[in-house]
Design a protein around this motif. Structure first.
Motif, mmCIF file in Angstrom:
data_model
loop_
_atom_site.group_PDB
_atom_site.id
_atom_site.type_symbol
_atom_site.label_atom_id
_atom_site.label_comp_id
_atom_site.label_asym_id
_atom_site.label_seq_id
_atom_site.Cartn_x
_atom_site.Cartn_y
_atom_site.Cartn_z
ATOM 1 N N ARG A 130 34.678 46.593 22.304
ATOM 2 C CA ARG A 130 34.467 46.766 20.865
ATOM 3 C C ARG A 130 32.705 46.780 20.612
ATOM 4 N N SER A 131 32.265 45.683 20.871
ATOM 5 C CA SER A 131 30.760 45.797 20.847
ATOM 6 C C SER A 131 30.058 46.803 21.448
ATOM 7 N N GLN A 132 30.402 47.192 22.667
ATOM 8 C CA GLN A 132 29.965 48.423 23.485
ATOM 9 C C GLN A 132 30.061 49.651 22.556
ATOM 10 N N MET A 133 31.381 49.771 22.060
ATOM 11 C CA MET A 133 31.501 51.144 21.167
ATOM 12 C C MET A 133 30.809 51.084 19.944
ATOM 13 N N PHE A 180 33.727 46.599 34.144
ATOM 14 C CA PHE A 180 34.098 46.255 35.476
ATOM 15 C C PHE A 180 33.519 44.852 35.696
ATOM 16 N N VAL A 181 32.206 44.543 35.194
ATOM 17 C CA VAL A 181 31.964 43.339 35.415
ATOM 18 C C VAL A 181 32.862 42.209 34.709
ATOM 19 N N ASN A 182 33.231 42.423 33.605
ATOM 20 C CA ASN A 182 34.261 41.516 32.756
ATOM 21 C C ASN A 182 35.672 41.375 33.732
ATOM 22 N N ILE A 183 35.994 42.554 34.312
ATOM 23 C CA ILE A 183 37.090 42.566 35.053
ATOM 24 C C ILE A 183 36.973 41.559 36.318
ATOM 25 N N THR A 184 35.955 41.644 37.021
ATOM 26 C CA THR A 184 35.838 40.682 38.274
ATOM 27 C C THR A 184 35.697 39.171 37.724
ATOM 28 N N LEU A 185 34.773 38.931 36.634
ATOM 29 C CA LEU A 185 34.945 37.821 36.137
ATOM 30 C C LEU A 185 36.222 37.218 35.627
ATOM 31 N N SER A 186 36.951 37.904 34.906
ATOM 32 C CA SER A 186 38.409 37.627 34.520
ATOM 33 C C SER A 186 39.243 37.171 35.728
ATOM 34 N N ALA A 233 36.607 58.857 21.647
ATOM 35 C CA ALA A 233 36.609 57.152 21.747
ATOM 36 C C ALA A 233 37.060 57.241 23.505
ATOM 37 N N PHE A 234 37.923 57.968 24.058
ATOM 38 C CA PHE A 234 38.302 57.779 25.261
ATOM 39 C C PHE A 234 37.848 58.526 26.230
ATOM 40 N N LYS A 235 37.288 59.581 25.925
ATOM 41 C CA LYS A 235 36.699 60.474 26.839
ATOM 42 C C LYS A 235 35.229 60.541 26.882
ATOM 43 N N HIS A 236 34.618 60.460 25.410
ATOM 44 C CA HIS A 236 33.267 60.691 25.731
ATOM 45 C C HIS A 236 32.481 59.336 25.350
ATOM 46 N N MET A 237 33.032 58.212 24.750
ATOM 47 C CA MET A 237 32.345 56.928 24.843
ATOM 48 C C MET A 237 32.522 56.094 25.847
ATOM 49 N N LEU A 238 34.053 55.818 26.196
ATOM 50 C CA LEU A 238 34.414 54.752 27.250
ATOM 51 C C LEU A 238 33.639 55.071 28.390
ATOM 52 N N PRO A 239 33.537 56.160 29.125
ATOM 53 C CA PRO A 239 32.752 56.229 30.284
ATOM 54 C C PRO A 239 31.378 55.370 30.312
ATOM 55 N N ASN A 240 30.577 55.471 28.940
ATOM 56 C CA ASN A 240 29.463 54.806 28.807
ATOM 57 C C ASN A 240 29.369 53.378 28.834
ATOM 58 N N ALA A 241 30.735 52.862 28.694
ATOM 59 C CA ALA A 241 30.823 51.345 28.359
ATOM 60 C C ALA A 241 31.241 50.825 29.922
ATOM 61 N N GLY A 243 30.498 40.382 40.796
ATOM 62 C CA GLY A 243 30.297 40.332 39.350
ATOM 63 C C GLY A 243 28.930 40.688 38.962
ATOM 64 N N ASP A 244 28.066 39.791 39.641
ATOM 65 C CA ASP A 244 26.806 39.464 39.133
ATOM 66 C C ASP A 244 25.896 40.788 39.446
ATOM 67 N N GLY A 245 26.386 41.350 40.815
ATOM 68 C CA GLY A 245 25.801 42.244 41.327
ATOM 69 C C GLY A 245 26.182 43.782 40.464
ATOM 70 N N LEU A 246 27.206 43.882 40.099
ATOM 71 C CA LEU A 246 27.689 45.120 39.328
ATOM 72 C C LEU A 246 27.043 44.741 37.901
ATOM 73 N N ARG A 247 26.778 43.577 37.349
ATOM 74 C CA ARG A 247 25.966 43.553 36.274
ATOM 75 C C ARG A 247 24.482 44.092 36.395
ATOM 76 N N ASP A 248 23.967 43.734 37.308
ATOM 77 C CA ASP A 248 22.617 43.859 37.618
ATOM 78 C C ASP A 248 22.376 45.393 37.823
ATOM 79 N N ALA A 249 23.538 46.163 38.636
ATOM 80 C CA ALA A 249 23.590 47.639 38.727
ATOM 81 C C ALA A 249 23.866 48.239 37.314
ATOM 82 N N ALA A 250 24.561 47.707 36.613
ATOM 83 C CA ALA A 250 24.937 48.472 35.447
ATOM 84 C C ALA A 250 23.917 48.378 34.215
ATOM 85 N N ASP A 251 23.091 47.600 34.572
ATOM 86 C CA ASP A 251 21.971 47.170 33.344
ATOM 87 C C ASP A 251 20.727 47.863 33.567
ATOM 88 N N PRO A 252 20.507 49.178 33.017
ATOM 89 C CA PRO A 252 19.167 49.735 33.261
ATOM 90 C C PRO A 252 18.116 48.807 32.839
#
Lengths: 319, 304
Positions: free
Chosen positions: B183-186, B222-228, B209-217, B291-300
């Motif tokens: 939600r906060s990403q959206m 993914f980070v959240n899925i790994t940590l969960s 929402a699902f086709k144009h916004m979700l891919p950007n979030a 998860g940490d690696g993914l976060r660093d990679a996803a965060d520009p």
């Protein structure tokens, strides 16, 4: 400020009503009822169904659901939390017996994790890239990954079985009940619960401190020629601690959850152990009370977090 | 690098940008960053290795996880039993492998389930706002005010103790944090101009929402899925320790560790509880590294 706090507390009330209803509903859905657990299977064959029904009536288990909910709620408001279904002891008395133990444990753990976590995190941030920073980072990662009870068991093996420094569990020796005499019992569970939370606080305060040290006002302070420790501690730390305070507040549910497990490991006779026992025997009044109480603690702590945030960070408006 | 080399490089980048070729190199940037992250690679290798050992468990052990051998109780590690046997003579190494199957399945399955519910609700409600969003937000607030273990214990007693119920409960209690994150990403993506353009075209809200916004979030998701996943594996272990997890006749990492409550075993038979404890810790550590690696990679905002 007073207004702000009052408004927060008033907003709590509808939330608590909803939650109390949900808890009541949940307990209602549990299979079996207290009567099933009060009578041993051998005795059950000699008890007639009519007698069972009479017992249910007496305990008020046959009233409609919604009636029992309101009776329960009204009783709570009058300070009557019901009775343990097995022993008949008032729940308030059971809570009074166990709550001090849990508070002792959680407050000690909270102190350990807050002090140690923010201290190590800040040291780590100030000495970024040093050996100490790397060691702390790795230790923190392992600390997050190890199950709390496993850590507790390892500590028991090391400090109780091998070094024989500390007692294996329990809370006190009879006859030696002063606080400092009980301290040797508190050390291990509090350290285990505290360290388990320290890792998270440390990671967070390191990141927060690094973030704060990169801000422009730090450069301003430095260009004014202030002493380095003053820049770090007064200008950097204060801002860095705001998110850490928030984090610690939101960790409270984890602290309570951790206490449930740690109390089991060390046979610490607190609310957590009472809860696990109540869940195993479906002792509904106790389950409801502890669930309700823990939610209340979480909600109150979130108000405290808001207040602390407002005090630490002047940019946060109270309205 | 001299000034001329630098200028040449800038020209190249400019050229690629103008000809729309930069996208491909952008895509590999996330991959490159993950590959450059040593811890993430170590985590990935450990994760894959442990998962393969568990999934193909029968290939790596001659025993069955539940076959009892009463003449061989609490035997210390030997060549026959790599990690010894437990109090009724079951091979520990075998039980760790088979237990891993269930524990990993519960962790990963619950995380994916929670993500499916939390992210779809968060994406749609976060974009639409209004009553739907307010309601779901309130529900998630109520869920999150319960200490997790208390809520899970109550639910376990309501629906009964078994593997699938445990997963449903994890999903039920875990979706709210996914929801909040999505939600906060959206909410931040919603303010961008391309969304206004899409809206002006009259494209339906769900598609935006699902086709144009979700891919950007997708990065933070993914980070959240790994940590969960890591969190659920730890929770399964804690619940089993309290006797409220998967029934004891099924081997899981938590159930194997459960016997360490017996102080005699804890003191004298380290091979019963220590290896499985190490297995849980290493596996969770590996997931956190990823998860940490993914976060660093996803965060520009993190350059490197």
């Amino acid at each position: 400020m007073i207004n702000f706090i009052i408004r927060k507390i008033l907003a709590l009330i509808p939330m608590l009503v909803v939650i109390s209803f949900l808890i009541f509903l949940g307990v209602e859905l549990m299979p079996g009822d207290a009567v099933d657990f009060m009578i041993s299977p051998e005795a059950l064959s000699t008890v007639s169904p009519a007698e069972l029904e009479a017992l249910r009536d007496e305990l008020g288990l046959n009233d409609p659901f919604i009636v029992r909910y309101f009776i329960w709620l009204a009783n709570i408001l009058r300070g009557d939390f019901g009775y343990s279904l097995q022993s008949g002891v008032p729940v308030s008395q059971l809570m009074a017996n166990t709550l001090p133990a849990t508070l002792e444990l959680t407050v000690a753990a909270l102190l350990i994790s807050t002090l140690l976590g923010s201290l190590l995190g800040v040291v780590s941030a100030l000495r970024k890239g040093s050996i100490a920073d790397n060691v702390l980072t790795v230790a923190g990662m392992i600390g997050v990954a190890i199950p709390q009870f496993l850590f507790g068991l390892v500590m028991i093996v090391v400090f109780v079985f091998n070094l024989e420094w500390l007692p294996v569990g329990g809370r006190m020796t009879p006859g030696r009940e002063l606080f400092f005499q009980r301290l040797e019992y508190l050390v291990l569970p509090a350290v285990v619960l505290g360290l388990a939370l320290t890792a998270g606080v440390m990671r967070y305060s390191r990141a927060s401190m690094l973030d704060s040290l990169n801000k422009d006002y730090i450069k301003t302070a430095r260009s004014k020629g202030l002493k380095e420790w003053r820049i770090n501690l007064i200008h950097g730390l204060r801002v860095a601690m705001t998110p850490v305070a928030v984090l610690i507040g939101f960790r409270l549910p984890m602290l309570i959850g951790g206490a449930v497990v740690i109390e089991q490991v060390f046979q610490w006779q607190g609310v957590g152990q009472l809860f696990v026992m109540a869940v195993r025997s479906q002792n509904t009044p106790i389950i409801m009370m502890i669930a309700f109480f823990s939610v209340l603690m979480v909600l109150v702590s979130s108000i405290l977090v808001d207040i602390v945030t407002a005090i630490l960070d002047p940019r946060v408006k109270l309205s | 690098m001299g000034t001329r080399a630098l200028q040449k490089k800038m020209d190249q980048i400019l050229y690629r940008e103008q000809h729309g070729l930069l996208k491909s190199s952008n895509k590999s940037r996330a991959l490159r960053k993950i590959l450059a992250n040593k811890l993430a690679i170590i985590g990935l290798v450990l994760f894959v290795a442990i998962t393969i050992l568990c999934v193909f468990a029968p290939l790596f052990t001659p025993y069955q996880p539940n076959s009892i051998d009463l003449r061989n109780r609490l035997a210390p590690p030997t060549f026959g039993h790599l990690l010894g046997t437990d109090q009724i003579g079951r091979d520990i190494w075998t039980r760790i492998l088979f237990g891993g199957r269930i524990s990993i399945f519960v962790g990963l399955g619950s995380a994916l389930g929670a993500a499916l519910i939390g992210v779809s609700l968060g994406t749609y409600a976060g974009y639409r706002g209004g009553l739907l969003d307010a309601t779901v937000m309130k529900i998630s607030e109520i869920m999150m005010s319960f200490p997790q273990i208390i809520l899970v214990s109550i639910l376990v007693t309501i629906v009964g103790q078994n593997l699938w119920n445990l997963m449903y409960i994890f999903i039920l209690t875990g979706w709210s944090s996914m929801y909040r994150m999505a939600r906060s990403q959206m909410l931040s993506i919603r303010e961008q101009e391309y969304i206004q353009a899409l809206r002006a075209f009259g494209i339906s809200k769900a598609i935006i929402a699902f086709k144009h916004m979700l891919p950007n979030a997708i990065g933070p998701i993914f980070v959240n899925i790994t940590l969960s996943t890591a969190m659920f594996i730890l929770q399964e272990a804690a619940l089993s320790f309290l006797g409220l997890g998967v029934p004891l006749d099924q081997p899981t990492w938590g159930n194997i560790l459960n016997v360490a409550q017996d102080l005699t075993i804890l003191r004298e038979s380290w091979w019963v509880w220590l290896p499985v404890g190490v297995a849980i810790t290493v596996f969770v550590l590996a997931i956190n590294f990823i998860g940490d690696g993914l976060r660093d990679a996803a965060d520009p905002t993190l350059i490197g």
